[in-house]
Design a protein around this motif. Structure first.
Motif, mmCIF file in Angstrom:
data_model
loop_
_atom_site.group_PDB
_atom_site.id
_atom_site.type_symbol
_atom_site.label_atom_id
_atom_site.label_comp_id
_atom_site.label_asym_id
_atom_site.label_seq_id
_atom_site.Cartn_x
_atom_site.Cartn_y
_atom_site.Cartn_z
ATOM 1 N N GLY A 250 39.480 66.783 75.969
ATOM 2 C CA GLY A 250 38.712 65.670 75.646
ATOM 3 C C GLY A 250 39.654 66.280 74.198
ATOM 4 N N PHE A 251 39.037 67.517 73.320
ATOM 5 C CA PHE A 251 39.458 67.792 71.923
ATOM 6 C C PHE A 251 41.004 67.578 71.738
ATOM 7 C CE2 PHE A 251 38.108 70.606 68.457
ATOM 8 C CZ PHE A 251 37.663 69.534 67.785
ATOM 9 N N HIS A 252 41.888 68.983 72.310
ATOM 10 C CA HIS A 252 42.622 69.254 72.225
ATOM 11 C C HIS A 252 44.098 67.658 71.824
ATOM 12 C CE1 HIS A 252 46.803 70.794 72.593
ATOM 13 N NE2 HIS A 252 46.964 69.633 73.890
ATOM 14 N N TYR A 253 43.387 67.081 73.057
ATOM 15 C CA TYR A 253 44.404 65.475 72.805
ATOM 16 C C TYR A 253 44.201 64.881 71.181
ATOM 17 C CZ TYR A 253 46.750 66.004 76.740
ATOM 18 O OH TYR A 253 47.534 66.457 78.020
ATOM 19 N N PHE A 254 43.012 64.576 71.311
ATOM 20 C CA PHE A 254 42.256 64.117 70.130
ATOM 21 C C PHE A 254 42.717 64.366 68.300
ATOM 22 C CE2 PHE A 254 38.875 64.207 66.296
ATOM 23 C CZ PHE A 254 39.163 63.088 66.059
ATOM 24 N N LEU A 255 42.900 66.098 68.635
ATOM 25 C CA LEU A 255 42.941 67.259 66.939
ATOM 26 C C LEU A 255 44.321 66.483 67.271
ATOM 27 C CD1 LEU A 255 41.839 68.597 64.744
ATOM 28 C CD2 LEU A 255 42.411 70.887 66.575
ATOM 29 N N VAL B 92 49.648 72.632 65.803
ATOM 30 C CA VAL B 92 49.202 74.080 65.531
ATOM 31 C C VAL B 92 47.455 73.968 65.944
ATOM 32 C CG1 VAL B 92 49.507 76.207 64.054
ATOM 33 C CG2 VAL B 92 51.101 74.291 63.850
ATOM 34 N N LEU B 93 46.755 73.855 64.621
ATOM 35 C CA LEU B 93 44.843 73.599 65.277
ATOM 36 C C LEU B 93 44.947 73.751 66.736
ATOM 37 C CD1 LEU B 93 42.829 74.995 64.319
ATOM 38 C CD2 LEU B 93 42.464 72.763 63.425
ATOM 39 N N SER B 94 45.186 72.296 67.147
ATOM 40 C CA SER B 94 45.028 72.382 68.633
ATOM 41 C C SER B 94 45.981 72.793 69.445
ATOM 42 C CB SER B 94 45.555 70.686 68.542
ATOM 43 O OG SER B 94 46.991 70.742 68.462
#
Length: 355
Positions: free
Chosen positions: A214-219, A225-227
């Motif tokens: 979830g957090f990867h697609y949101f970020l 780069v940060l994701s």
């Protein structure tokens, strides 16, 4: 004889915390506190210089040097990069077109260093393989111990070889040990069967996997780069926890001929010669040790959802070196231990001491 590294002094720690706090607070104040004039255009370069060079240098000379693995420095640089991304407003970051490539350049330099040491290991591979194969029948029953002895027989021990050994150990136990069983001809005692450590790590893996998706697609929409950095760190964390589960299962405490070998997952281990044991007592101390006592204590217990007290406290005649992942080490004066079969363990240990 392997060089012993000095412990971290309180004076150096205070200097490090003071200087890094001043750097971080002063840089943050410039961008986030209204001081009556606009931020100079070149200020962003000064901030990046502080975060990506000055603080890592302070970390090296005051914390890492002659004490911890050099690899820690790459995490400090990565933390500085993330702090810069959070602290510096986007309009200033846009003036630094190479900013998004800085972390990759820094990590690239470190990877080149690792490749150089890796090339040395590959060049010595025939010799390492011969020693490792010979140790399968006559050496230590644990895979990572045989690997470490084989590598150090062919190469001089240094921080990078220890990093490689730690990485090989991590990936071996996480990916290639699932069909293996513990095989030893000496008395052995498990530390985990009456705990919830396996369920604890499975729960962590499950939480990280859900958070990663979830957090990867949101970020990714805000900072690709940060994701990707966080995605790689999360995958590495899952591999680490899998390795911990397998090492805990496959590496019980061993009572060998001359010494007791304690391995707690892949994180830490200690070899205790029987003649170095001063006394063994039933533990009646507090649940949480004072910091000064904890610093000189090897905790031979696996993590648990409801952590219980150790069963025994082993006092040593002289400080012994405990080894941790990536070459970290410390001197300990006592061992707190909890095993699944305490009566059989204490009986077998006392017998070994009297032989």
């Amino acid at each position: 004889m392997e060089k012993q590294y000095s412990p971290l002094s309180r004076k150096k720690l205070i200097w490090f915390l003071t200087l890094t706090s001043l750097i971080l607070l002063s840089n943050t104040a410039v961008y986030h506190i209204d001081i009556g004039f606009s931020v100079p255009e070149g200020m962003v370069y000064g901030s990046l210089f502080d975060l990506l060079l000055i603080i890592p240098l302070l970390t090296y000379f005051l914390i890492i040097r002659k004490r911890y693995s050099f690899k820690v420095l790459s995490f400090v640089i990565a933390a500085g990069y993330l702090f810069a991304w959070w602290m510096i407003p986007n309009e200033h970051l846009r003036a630094v077109p190479f900013f998004k490539y800085i972390i990759f350049i820094g990590e690239g330099v470190f990877i080149l260093l690792e490749l150089y040491i890796g090339f040395k290991i590959v060049s010595k591979f025939p010799s390492i393989y011969r020693h490792w194969k010979a140790a399968k029948t006559t050496g230590h029953p644990y895979w990572h111990e045989r690997l470490e002895r084989a590598v150090h027989t062919s190469l001089k021990p240094n921080f990078m070889t220890k990093v490689y050994i730690s990485e090989f150990t991590l990936f071996h136990y996480s990916l290639f040990s699932w069909k293996k069983k513990t095989a030893t001809d000496v008395p052995s005692f498990t530390l985990h069967e009456k705990t919830s450590v396996i369920a604890f790590y499975v729960m962590l893996i499950h939480a990280i996997a859900i958070e990663t998706i979830g957090f990867h697609y949101f970020l990714h929409d805000f900072n690709p780069v940060l994701s990707w950095i966080l995605l790689i760190l999360n995958i590495y964390s899952i591999i680490f926890f899998l390795a911990e589960i397998q090492a805990i299962r496959l590496c019980p405490l061993l009572l060998e001929k001359q010494h007791m070998f304690i391995q707690v997952g892949i994180l830490k281990k200690i070899k205790v010669p029987y003649h170095s044991i001063k006394s063994i007592e039933v533990y009646n101390g507090p649940e949480k040790l004072p910091k000064d006592i904890e610093k000189v204590t090897f905790i031979a217990m696996v993590p648990d959802m409801l952590q219980e007290k150790p069963q025994f406290e082993i006092h040593l005649e002289e400080p012994l070196q405990a080894n941790y992942l990536y070459g970290f080490k410390k001197k300990v004066e006592q061992i707190h231990i909890r095993v699944d079969n305490p009566n059989a363990f204490i009986e077998a240990l006392q017998k070994k001491r009297s032989d």
